[in-house]
Design an enzyme around this catalytic site. Structure first.
Site, short mmCIF file in Angstrom:
data_model
loop_
_atom_site.label_atom_id
_atom_site.label_comp_id
_atom_site.label_asym_id
_atom_site.label_seq_id
_atom_site.Cartn_x
_atom_site.Cartn_y
_atom_site.Cartn_z
N ASP A 65 -3.63 7.38 4.65
CA ASP A 65 -3.18 6.01 4.92
C ASP A 65 -3.88 5.49 6.18
OD1 ASP A 65 -1.78 3.67 4.72
OD2 ASP A 65 0.10 4.47 5.51
N GLU A 66 -4.03 4.17 6.29
CA GLU A 66 -4.64 3.53 7.47
C GLU A 66 -6.00 4.16 7.80
OE1 GLU A 66 -3.33 0.91 8.38
OE2 GLU A 66 -1.16 1.00 8.47
N ARG A 91 2.12 -10.91 10.49
CA ARG A 91 3.47 -10.34 10.66
C ARG A 91 4.53 -11.35 10.24
NH1 ARG A 91 1.90 -6.07 9.78
NH2 ARG A 91 -0.04 -7.21 9.49
N LYS A 151 0.82 -1.22 0.00
CA LYS A 151 0.00 0.00 0.00
C LYS A 151 0.85 1.26 0.00
CE LYS A 151 -0.68 0.14 5.04
NZ LYS A 151 0.00 1.39 5.31
N THR A 152 1.98 1.25 0.72
CA THR A 152 2.81 2.46 0.75
C THR A 152 3.36 2.76 -0.64
OG1 THR A 152 3.43 1.99 3.04
CG2 THR A 152 4.78 3.57 1.86
N GLN A 178 -7.72 -4.98 9.62
CA GLN A 178 -6.66 -4.57 10.54
C GLN A 178 -7.08 -3.39 11.41
OE1 GLN A 178 -2.41 -4.98 9.18
NE2 GLN A 178 -3.35 -5.00 7.16
#
Length: 665
Positions: free
Chosen positions: A218-219, A597, A29-30, A249
């Site tokens: 973002d987020e 993770r 995504k970044t 998330q």
């Protein structure tokens, strides 16, 4: 856009209307945000100075800035805004402070400053310390919740449904009046006040839409109600924005995040396009299949199924342990074995837990095996009380207009200056249009205060004046050492400490602060202020080659080759409060975050019993184990052949270690 997969490319190229990118864990995504910024600039659709990318942490903002800097050459990115929600809010208040009744140079109260004011405003006579602390925590939470919902004190009172909420709204009004008197805002106001400005002032609203022509968030699943309203107010009806988030998330409801904001986007912007990023570049496929199966038990508006071109990898290990000590020993031994046998660096391992208290047994077990580790979430150096006190003094020496620094310094150490005196001083300073430290220097002002308070303030002003003289001739490190003596901080700490060891520990913190300034030239207040600004944003970097211990909440955004999730018992994960309230969805998302993770291998462990209040209590394995696909997991004892092979591997590794020692001898 070379190397982008088709959904990523579609997300980058869509610039004409509102866009929601549902980005699964590890889906890049970044990179999408960085490429979209580059595309907006290169295509001429929007100049960099009119683009704002909003993140949730300073670390994320820094990383994004660095990546944009590498992606866009020359000065094409000049004027681009990449910052947190709160940094954007602060910028808006600094530009439009007068419209909100703030004077230039207003202070931003941190959590300690805010708590001190709320505590002073709470009627707590005759209550025990425990009751006072609980009441203070409840009051702070209710006020913060109201602000995160974008409510003014009047609005909070209007929607209050219980006597407790009515009292909290009334306290909120008194607290906000106190902040106004001090020409200050708190952290939550950095969002609430810009929302109030944009929703009620058309000129300001149009002005900020002109400044920010395209918004990237973002987020987005972590936005609270006030942040979502800020997004809408800036984006306006055209909705030139890209929101990137993952409903799976969303794990911060406890601090005000509202995952339903992702659903609200579709209601508020009917033309919203939704693009799903489902290709994962991080995890083994076995880990992803387990994560997909788990999170499928939650309801979804837009279901995602993560997949990867990576190998299947090892099956997920599930351990049943006797108790917490046995669990910790087993995890530490496995980490030591894998690191030694496979020559893996310690920094490739992470141990995750639901609550911070679970770290104690793990730390002990790692120490016994001499495994280096870093515990995330310990008190940061700059957050220690004596360090914050010294920094407040330094800020005040450098900048007389800093009312927040004045308020902390004048009470560190405590002197005959109470909250009532400070409120009166703030009121007089406001009428005279001057900062509080300047008002305290005025003989006319001091005469209006009670004699003891006036004398105490006069003595304080004398110390500050003397330190300003010292700042003109001393190197910064030496100034810190002189300051802790002259201010009375060191003497106060000695008086507070019951033993020499705790005094030496706190004194060493102040000495370390001085060391941070070593190498600085002799400087006046201006240069010192610049150094302080750098210090407050100092980044001591990521932990080095150490095993990472952290809560599941702290793990979002990180990745490790080997991950251990411990304490998977019903009542711990899921937490007993969530079980009682029937709100398991966020607990399931929390485990999903932990599972994703792991890049290569994952261990999940639970205990048969624990000790509580002196009694041994039987524990039940987490109900989430039943939601994991049987084909992807391996329990102890369920596969004798695999267990035998693992024992043989360990025996060979042990012999190899002995041989290596003999060869060295």
């Amino acid at each position: 856009m070379h190397g982008l997969n088709p959904p990523q490319r579609a997300a980058v190229e869509h610039t004409d209307g509102p866009l929601l990118v549902l980005a699964g864990a590890g889906s890049g995504k970044t990179r999408v945000i960085v490429e979209k910024i580059a595309h907006l600039i290169a295509s001429g659709r929007m100049p960099a100075r009119r683009i704002a990318a909003i993140t949730f942490t300073n670390k994320s903002a820094k990383e994004m800035k660095e990546r944009v800097g590498k992606r866009i050459r020359g000065d094409a990115a000049e004027g681009l805004t990449v910052c947190t929600f709160h940094a954007l809010g602060l910028k808006m208040l600094q530009i439009d402070h007068a419209k909100l009744g703030l004077r230039r140079g207003f202070s931003v109260f941190d959590s300690d400053d805010s708590a001190a004011q709320i505590k002073d405003l709470l009627p707590m006579d005759g209550k025990s310390t425990a009751v006072k602390n609980e009441a203070l925590d409840n009051a702070r939470n209710l006020i913060s919740r109201a602000k995160n919902a974008g409510l003014s004190p009047e609005q909070a009172l209007a929607v209050a449904r219980s006597q407790r909420e009515v009292e909290a709204a009334q306290l909120y009004a008194r607290y906000q009046a106190r902040l106004s008197t001090f020409n200050a805002v708190d952290f939550d106001d950095l969002i609430r006040l810009p929302v109030e400005l944009l929703e009620n002032d058309e000129d300001a609203r149009l002005g900020w839409r002109e400044r920010i022509g395209y918004l990237l968030v973002d987020e987005c699943q972590d936005t609270n109600d006030a942040q979502y309203r800020l997004l809408k107010a800036i984006a306006g009806p055209r909705g030139l924005f890209t929101c990137v988030g993952d409903d799976d998330q969303s794990i911060y409801a406890w601090r005000g995040a509202n995952p339903d904001n992702l659903l609200s986007l579709g209601v508020d912007y009917p033309a919203l396009r939704v693009i799903k990023l489902e290709q994962n570049y991080r995890c083994s496929n076995r880990v992803l299949r387990a994560a997909n199966a788990l999170i499928a038990h939650n309801p979804h508006e837009h279901l995602k199924t993560l997949w990867s071109e990576n190998a299947d990898g090892e099956r997920i290990r599930i351990w049943e342990c006797k108790d917490g000590a046995h669990e910790a020993e087993k995890v530490a031994a496995e980490i030591h074995f894998v690191a030694t046998a496979k020559r893996v660096e310690w920094g490739e391992f992470c141990i995750l837990f639901r609550s911070n208290h679970q770290s104690r047994a793990l730390e002990k077990a790692l120490q016994l095996l001499k495994v280096p580790y870093h515990l995330t979430g310990g008190t940061a150096f700059l957050e220690r009380g004596e360090v914050k006190d010294a920094l407040a003094w330094l800020r005040l020496v450098a900048n007389p207009d800093d009312d927040a620094a004045f308020l902390r310094a004048v009470q560190a150490p405590r002197r005959e200056v109470g909250a009532t005196t400070l409120a009166k001083l703030a009121e007089m300073a406001q009428k005279a249009h001057m900062p509080m430290s300047r008002a305290a220097e005025s003989v006319g002002v001091l005469k209006q205060l009670a004699p003891r308070a006036g004398n105490a303030l006069d003595g304080f002003v004398g110390i500050v004046r003397s330190l300003r003289g010292d700042a003109q001739r001393l190197a910064p490190a030496e100034l810190v050492r002189v300051l802790v003596e002259k201010s009375g901080l060191l003497a106060s700490i000695r008086a507070q400490c019951k033993d020499e060891a705790s005094f030496q520990r706190r004194k060493a913190n102040l000495e370390e602060l001085a060391d941070w300034f070593e190498g600085g030239k002799g400087s006046g207040p201006g240069e010192l202020a610049a150094q302080l600004a750098l210090l407050s944003h100092a980044d001591k970097g990521e932990p080095g080659n150490q095993v990472r211990l952290m809560s599941l909440h702290a793990a979002k955004g990180l990745e490790f080759r080997y991950v251990f999730i411990v304490g998977m018992d019903d009542g711990t994960l899921p937490h007993e409060v969530a079980v009682e309230e029937g709100s398991l969805e966020e607990e399931r998302r929390l485990l999903y975050v932990g599972i994703t993770r792991a890049k290569q291998q994952l261990w999940l462990s639970h205990c048969r019993e624990t000790q509580r209040w002196g009694d041994r209590i039987r524990l039940q394995p987490s109900r989430f184990f039943d939601e994991l696909p049987a084909a992807e997991i391996q329990r102890d004892g369920a596969d004798p052949e695999a267990d035998a092979a693992r024992k043989q591997e360990r025996a060979q590794a042990g012999l190899a270690a002995i041989r290596a020692l003999l060869e060295e001898g």
